[in-house]
Design an enzyme around this catalytic site. Structure first.
Site, PDB file in Angstrom:
ATOM      1  N   ASP A 131       0.861  -1.185   0.000  1.00 43.12           N
ATOM      2  CA  ASP A 131       0.000   0.000   0.000  1.00 43.12           C
ATOM      3  C   ASP A 131       0.895   1.232   0.000  1.00 43.12           C
ATOM      4  OD1 ASP A 131      -2.039   1.788   0.208  1.00 43.12           O
ATOM      5  OD2 ASP A 131      -2.745   1.125   2.172  1.00 43.12           O
ATOM      6  N   ASP A 175      -7.880  -7.144   0.736  1.00 39.47           N
ATOM      7  CA  ASP A 175      -7.008  -7.215   1.914  1.00 39.47           C
ATOM      8  C   ASP A 175      -7.760  -6.663   3.099  1.00 39.47           C
ATOM      9  OD1 ASP A 175      -5.681  -4.453   3.082  1.00 39.47           O
ATOM     10  OD2 ASP A 175      -6.462  -4.198   1.062  1.00 39.47           O
TER      11      ASP A 175
END
Length: 377
Positions: A93, A268
């Site tokens: 991320d 996720d």
């Protein structure tokens, strides 16, 4: 820059899709759930258990890893896969979610976001270019563009400003990624909050820029599930069919099932390990609270039909004792049980799509959750 496509779409059942995403560190079967190893570790779970549970890919976080131990240090030690010994595909991320969560500690400009480290208070600047540089130093297979995520509910003007900034940062992220080695991927992130026309505008802008894959960000941040699903439905017709779609930060098993039905390929969430640390287990009977006194004298396992040893072999009484006693082993066992449940769910979803039976599987799975846990003895 012409972007190669590393995603192979292998089957459909309605809008649900199954495929294979080939990365430098291995193949990812989709739909896929990525357990979160935010700081280069899975909280309370060994990497071998994550692999044995069936995970193909895990997630790391640019913000946390750039602050400690540092991207340059990780690169010098061989990259994130070598450093952690995961040795499989990783997605990182970009730090955009932390831009939102650090609202009291950061200053946002067109150029970058500047913030104070939560570790030592040091001043740090994170621009789209630096985010990509960090992710390349980490060696992640899939990098994410830097974006600005807005917590909902929010004013339309704030949502639109963040969406437009994210589009511009996406273009800069792509330019910064141009010299990456073949096989490594960059995903763009669609923003737009809960405003349908802004979601569509963001998706169209990302497709015009062009990415290896496309994420839907800024959801599961305070809005009802119905709003989240509606926003997915807004962007899906715009995103390319031959590229992977990733719903960021989601979520519950029900969220995943519903999003797969709408064409999402990747997920996720910290929920499997976070809930495990708080005494909660995910099972085919729904979520079970091991803190409840009903389990104190129950010799039965959580699920005697489970293929995962810890789910099948440890008694509810023992798990209850560990949780109530604050023993670390309780959090460890429930975290691995939850990761295993999520990965079994994803495998069953893939099998159902391939067999053309996804809708009936979806109905059976939801019915099992609705029936609830087994009766007291």
């Amino acid at each position: 820059m012409t972007l190669a496509n590393y995603f192979e779409l292998r089957g459909r059942d309605g809008h649900a899709r199954t495929g294979r995403l080939t990365t430098p560190h291995g193949v990812v079967r989709t739909p896929a759930f990525m357990p979160c190893g935010t700081s280069g570790a899975m909280k309370g779970v060994h990497w071998r258990d994550v692999r044995d549970a069936g995970a193909d890919i895990v997630l790391g976080n640019t913000y946390h890893l750039m602050l400690r131990p540092g991207a340059e240090r990780i690169a010098a030690l061989g990259g994130l896969q070598t450093f952690t010994r995961w040795n499989g595909p990783m997605l990182t991320d970009s730090g955009g979610f932390q831009v939102m969560s650090l609202a009291q500690l950061r200053k946002l400009s067109e150029h970058a976001v500047t913030f104070r480290s939560h570790i030592d208070g040091a001043k740090v600047e994170l621009s789209p270019e630096r985010s990509i540089e960090v992710q390349r130093l980490l060696g992640s297979d899939i990098a994410m563009q830097l974006d600005e995520c807005v917590r909902l509910p929010a004013e339309r003007a704030d949502i639109e400003r963040a969406m437009q900034l994210s589009l511009r940062w996406g273009e800069r992220s792509k330019r910064a990624f141009e010299t990456a080695a073949p096989g490594y991927m960059l995903f763009g992130i669609a923003q737009g909050g809960d405003v349908p026309e802004l979601r569509r505008a963001s998706a169209r802008g990302l497709v015009e820029t062009g990415f290896h894959g496309y994420a839907i960000g800024g959801l599961a941040v305070g809005e009802p599930q119905s709003v989240m699903l509606a926003m997915i439905e807004e962007v899906m017709p715009i995103l390319p069919q031959d590229r992977p779609r990733y719903l960021m930060g989601v979520g519950t098993p029900e969220d995943i099932l519903e999003a797969v039905a709408r064409g999402v390929d990747m997920f996720d969430c910290v929920m499997p390990t976070r809930n495990g640390r708080h005494g909660m287990a995910f099972t085919r009977f729904g979520q079970i609270n091991l803190r409840n006194a009903r389990h104190a004298d129950d010799p039965r396992p959580l699920d005697d039909e489970s293929a995962w040893p810890s789910t099948r072999d440890y008694s509810r009484a023992y798990l209850h004792h560990l949780v109530r006693s604050g023993e670390t082993l309780g959090a460890m066992l429930l975290s691995e049980i939850n990761i295993a449940y999520y990965q079994r769910l994803m495998q069953d979803i893939r099998d159902a799509i391939a067999a053309g039976t996804f809708e009936s599987f979806r109905d059976r799975t939801r019915a099992g959750w609705a029936r609830g846990d087994i009766a007291l003895r």
